[in-house]
Design a protein around this motif. Sequence first.
Motif, mmCIF file in Angstrom:
data_model
loop_
_atom_site.group_PDB
_atom_site.id
_atom_site.type_symbol
_atom_site.label_atom_id
_atom_site.label_comp_id
_atom_site.label_asym_id
_atom_site.label_seq_id
_atom_site.Cartn_x
_atom_site.Cartn_y
_atom_site.Cartn_z
ATOM 1 N N VAL A 198 -6.132 -21.676 -59.423
ATOM 2 C CA VAL A 198 -6.517 -22.508 -58.292
ATOM 3 C C VAL A 198 -7.552 -21.782 -57.435
ATOM 4 O O VAL A 198 -7.333 -20.648 -57.002
ATOM 5 N N CYS A 199 -8.684 -22.430 -57.220
ATOM 6 C CA CYS A 199 -9.632 -21.995 -56.194
ATOM 7 C C CYS A 199 -9.273 -22.763 -54.931
ATOM 8 O O CYS A 199 -9.313 -23.994 -54.915
ATOM 9 N N SER A 200 -8.911 -22.038 -53.885
ATOM 10 C CA SER A 200 -8.464 -22.698 -52.651
ATOM 11 C C SER A 200 -9.466 -22.539 -51.515
ATOM 12 O O SER A 200 -9.170 -22.866 -50.368
ATOM 13 N N SER A 201 -10.672 -22.057 -51.826
ATOM 14 C CA SER A 201 -11.649 -21.706 -50.790
ATOM 15 C C SER A 201 -12.008 -22.890 -49.899
ATOM 16 O O SER A 201 -12.122 -24.024 -50.353
ATOM 17 N N ARG A 202 -12.226 -22.576 -48.624
ATOM 18 C CA ARG A 202 -12.705 -23.606 -47.689
ATOM 19 C C ARG A 202 -14.234 -23.628 -47.638
ATOM 20 O O ARG A 202 -14.833 -24.617 -47.235
ATOM 21 N N TYR A 203 -14.879 -22.527 -48.070
ATOM 22 C CA TYR A 203 -16.346 -22.458 -48.097
ATOM 23 C C TYR A 203 -16.717 -21.404 -49.137
ATOM 24 O O TYR A 203 -16.246 -20.275 -49.074
ATOM 25 N N GLU A 204 -17.542 -21.763 -50.102
ATOM 26 C CA GLU A 204 -17.879 -20.863 -51.195
ATOM 27 C C GLU A 204 -19.280 -21.186 -51.674
ATOM 28 O O GLU A 204 -19.536 -22.286 -52.165
ATOM 29 N N THR A 205 -20.205 -20.240 -51.534
ATOM 30 C CA THR A 205 -21.577 -20.520 -51.946
ATOM 31 C C THR A 205 -21.734 -20.597 -53.459
ATOM 32 O O THR A 205 -22.747 -21.107 -53.945
ATOM 33 N N LEU A 206 -20.748 -20.123 -54.213
ATOM 34 C CA LEU A 206 -20.706 -20.398 -55.647
ATOM 35 C C LEU A 206 -19.240 -20.508 -56.081
ATOM 36 O O LEU A 206 -18.680 -21.581 -56.079
ATOM 37 N N GLY A 207 -18.630 -19.386 -56.418
ATOM 38 C CA GLY A 207 -17.259 -19.372 -56.916
ATOM 39 C C GLY A 207 -17.239 -18.899 -58.356
ATOM 40 O O GLY A 207 -16.987 -19.665 -59.277
ATOM 41 N N ILE A 208 -17.530 -17.604 -58.564
ATOM 42 C CA ILE A 208 -17.648 -17.063 -59.912
ATOM 43 C C ILE A 208 -16.294 -17.005 -60.617
ATOM 44 O O ILE A 208 -16.168 -17.402 -61.778
ATOM 45 N N THR A 209 -15.252 -16.524 -59.924
ATOM 46 C CA THR A 209 -13.962 -16.325 -60.602
ATOM 47 C C THR A 209 -13.364 -17.618 -61.142
ATOM 48 O O THR A 209 -12.878 -17.639 -62.284
ATOM 49 N N PRO A 210 -13.353 -18.739 -60.398
ATOM 50 C CA PRO A 210 -12.836 -19.967 -61.011
ATOM 51 C C PRO A 210 -13.643 -20.425 -62.219
ATOM 52 O O PRO A 210 -13.089 -20.985 -63.173
ATOM 53 N N LEU A 211 -14.947 -20.147 -62.221
ATOM 54 C CA LEU A 211 -15.752 -20.472 -63.398
ATOM 55 C C LEU A 211 -15.381 -19.561 -64.559
ATOM 56 O O LEU A 211 -15.324 -20.004 -65.717
ATOM 57 N N GLU A 212 -15.116 -18.284 -64.266
ATOM 58 C CA GLU A 212 -14.676 -17.366 -65.314
ATOM 59 C C GLU A 212 -13.342 -17.821 -65.907
ATOM 60 O O GLU A 212 -13.134 -17.765 -67.119
ATOM 61 N N ALA A 213 -12.434 -18.269 -65.028
ATOM 62 C CA ALA A 213 -11.136 -18.752 -65.501
ATOM 63 C C ALA A 213 -11.319 -19.972 -66.406
ATOM 64 O O ALA A 213 -10.749 -20.041 -67.508
ATOM 65 N N ALA A 214 -12.114 -20.934 -65.954
ATOM 66 C CA ALA A 214 -12.318 -22.161 -66.728
ATOM 67 C C ALA A 214 -12.982 -21.868 -68.066
ATOM 68 O O ALA A 214 -12.601 -22.431 -69.107
ATOM 69 N N LEU A 215 -13.973 -20.969 -68.067
ATOM 70 C CA LEU A 215 -14.667 -20.643 -69.308
ATOM 71 C C LEU A 215 -13.834 -19.756 -70.220
ATOM 72 O O LEU A 215 -14.199 -19.541 -71.378
ATOM 73 N N SER A 216 -12.730 -19.222 -69.697
ATOM 74 C CA SER A 216 -11.769 -18.485 -70.518
ATOM 75 C C SER A 216 -10.703 -19.406 -71.089
ATOM 76 O O SER A 216 -9.793 -18.956 -71.780
ATOM 77 N N GLY A 217 -10.802 -20.699 -70.776
ATOM 78 C CA GLY A 217 -9.863 -21.668 -71.312
ATOM 79 C C GLY A 217 -8.622 -21.860 -70.472
ATOM 80 O O GLY A 217 -7.637 -22.448 -70.936
ATOM 81 N N ARG B 152 -45.469 -14.604 -50.400
ATOM 82 C CA ARG B 152 -45.109 -13.722 -51.515
ATOM 83 C C ARG B 152 -43.615 -13.377 -51.489
ATOM 84 O O ARG B 152 -43.190 -12.420 -52.121
ATOM 85 N N MET B 153 -42.854 -14.169 -50.733
ATOM 86 C CA MET B 153 -41.395 -14.056 -50.736
ATOM 87 C C MET B 153 -40.816 -15.313 -51.371
ATOM 88 O O MET B 153 -41.217 -16.425 -51.021
ATOM 89 N N PHE B 154 -39.879 -15.131 -52.297
ATOM 90 C CA PHE B 154 -39.340 -16.228 -53.089
ATOM 91 C C PHE B 154 -37.815 -16.222 -53.035
ATOM 92 O O PHE B 154 -37.195 -15.234 -52.640
ATOM 93 N N VAL B 155 -37.221 -17.318 -53.460
ATOM 94 C CA VAL B 155 -35.768 -17.445 -53.482
ATOM 95 C C VAL B 155 -35.317 -17.776 -54.896
ATOM 96 O O VAL B 155 -35.764 -18.766 -55.484
ATOM 97 N N LEU B 156 -34.472 -16.919 -55.458
ATOM 98 C CA LEU B 156 -33.805 -17.194 -56.725
ATOM 99 C C LEU B 156 -32.441 -17.762 -56.350
ATOM 100 O O LEU B 156 -31.535 -17.032 -55.970
ATOM 101 N N GLN B 157 -32.315 -19.063 -56.417
ATOM 102 C CA GLN B 157 -31.210 -19.795 -55.782
ATOM 103 C C GLN B 157 -30.116 -20.123 -56.789
ATOM 104 O O GLN B 157 -30.363 -20.705 -57.829
ATOM 105 N N HIS B 158 -28.891 -19.715 -56.461
ATOM 106 C CA HIS B 158 -27.766 -20.027 -57.339
ATOM 107 C C HIS B 158 -26.822 -21.043 -56.714
ATOM 108 O O HIS B 158 -25.765 -21.328 -57.269
ATOM 109 N N SER B 159 -27.211 -21.581 -55.567
ATOM 110 C CA SER B 159 -26.324 -22.489 -54.853
ATOM 111 C C SER B 159 -27.124 -23.611 -54.208
ATOM 112 O O SER B 159 -28.047 -23.351 -53.424
#
Length: 416
Positions: free
Chosen positions: A313-332, A172-179
């Motif tokens: 620029v997203c310069s991360s060495r490890y990122e389970t998602l990366g919301i801010t670079p997606l926000e930047a890209a979707l902002s044009g 009865r434990m589940f994972v809502l996975q974004h990565s």
Amino acid sequence: MAGILVVNERYFPENELDAAHVGATSFSRFALRCLRNAGLSAGVILYKREEELTEPRVALAHRSGFRCATLLFHFDMDAAAVSRAVAEAAALLCSEHGFSGQAMLYYQTDALLGFHPQELACCVTHHGPFVHDFVGMFSARETARAFGDAAKALHLFKHQELGVNRVRSNGRMFVLQHSQLQREYLVSRGVDERRIRAVRPPIAPSTAPEPLRDDRLGSFVEEAELLVFTAVARLDYFKNVELLISGCVQARKRGVPLRILVAGDSPDDAAAREALRARVPREHGAEFLAVGKLSKTQLYALFNLARPNGIFVCSSRYETLGITPLEAALSGVCTLMPDTDKVEARRFFPVAHRFLPSSDGLADAIEFMHAEPSGVRQLGKELRKSIAAEISEENFARDTLSAWTHFSRVARQASR
């Protein structure tokens, strides 16, 4: 089933427009809005560590427009007592919101899974990296640095292991996975794939951004022939902003007329920003600016201002998602991602917007973008178009509610 979000009190600001502490802050707000719009939200449990307490405490409160229950506890308390307090908080919220029956708890970290009440169903989104997974890719010394110090890494490792064990063994434990990174790790540890459902990340760029309030920052952006910038909540080991600095310096030495902008960490804590400044050679110092982290509205104001001449620029060495670079890209905004499978958001970006994660690799990518005849503004428009069909708040809501319906059905069947 009604849903109750469980999140660290520090990561749930009073105002939803405040600067996000971590990526889980933005994700939590979208998840809450999704459940509330569907008539399924029974509020939020905000947990906070209080080391001087001997017993957990629960109280009702309002925060950021939501009815919340605050849970004060610490990890050395009797596990059964904390579990009872979590169940009490859930029951109070259900009563406050007029829900009968049991709710499903939705954890934004596995830190509390060891205290989860056995009688309740739950799901979890793993926002942060697993220490066990990270140490398999990086050295013990790097792992300690990434998580703060060895003691913090060990504490997190202990509770993550407990959480993985419980998810693996409890139907009865589940994972809502974004990565996909997190999914692969969980499956490798024996978690049943049938209890994992993927959601596309929730990104909803502002359609009418407010003006940038910082005049100095605004002038620095507008007067740049080419602005190369990043924005993060924390300037930590994971974000690897040192790579941004070295790549930009390399590009400037090649003759690319760029300015470097970094936004991150508390405005009152300048230590990391000063350390980055020290990496910029004196002859390039006038073209470098570092400011504190920005609120959500000011971040979008920056994207709006930087759209004609900016490269995020997203310069991360490890990122389970990366919301801010997606926000930047979707902002044009023209956006660059490191070409490594250790950064999840990279999979949404076309090859032309990826760079080899080295100083030379980033400098090459910046030089290429600057030389593009159509200009970075057009590159940003094309990037937004390529990503927008996949990533939206609507797609996130659709995925989340589909998963929620599935989890609720399985949880009810498992309880019979």
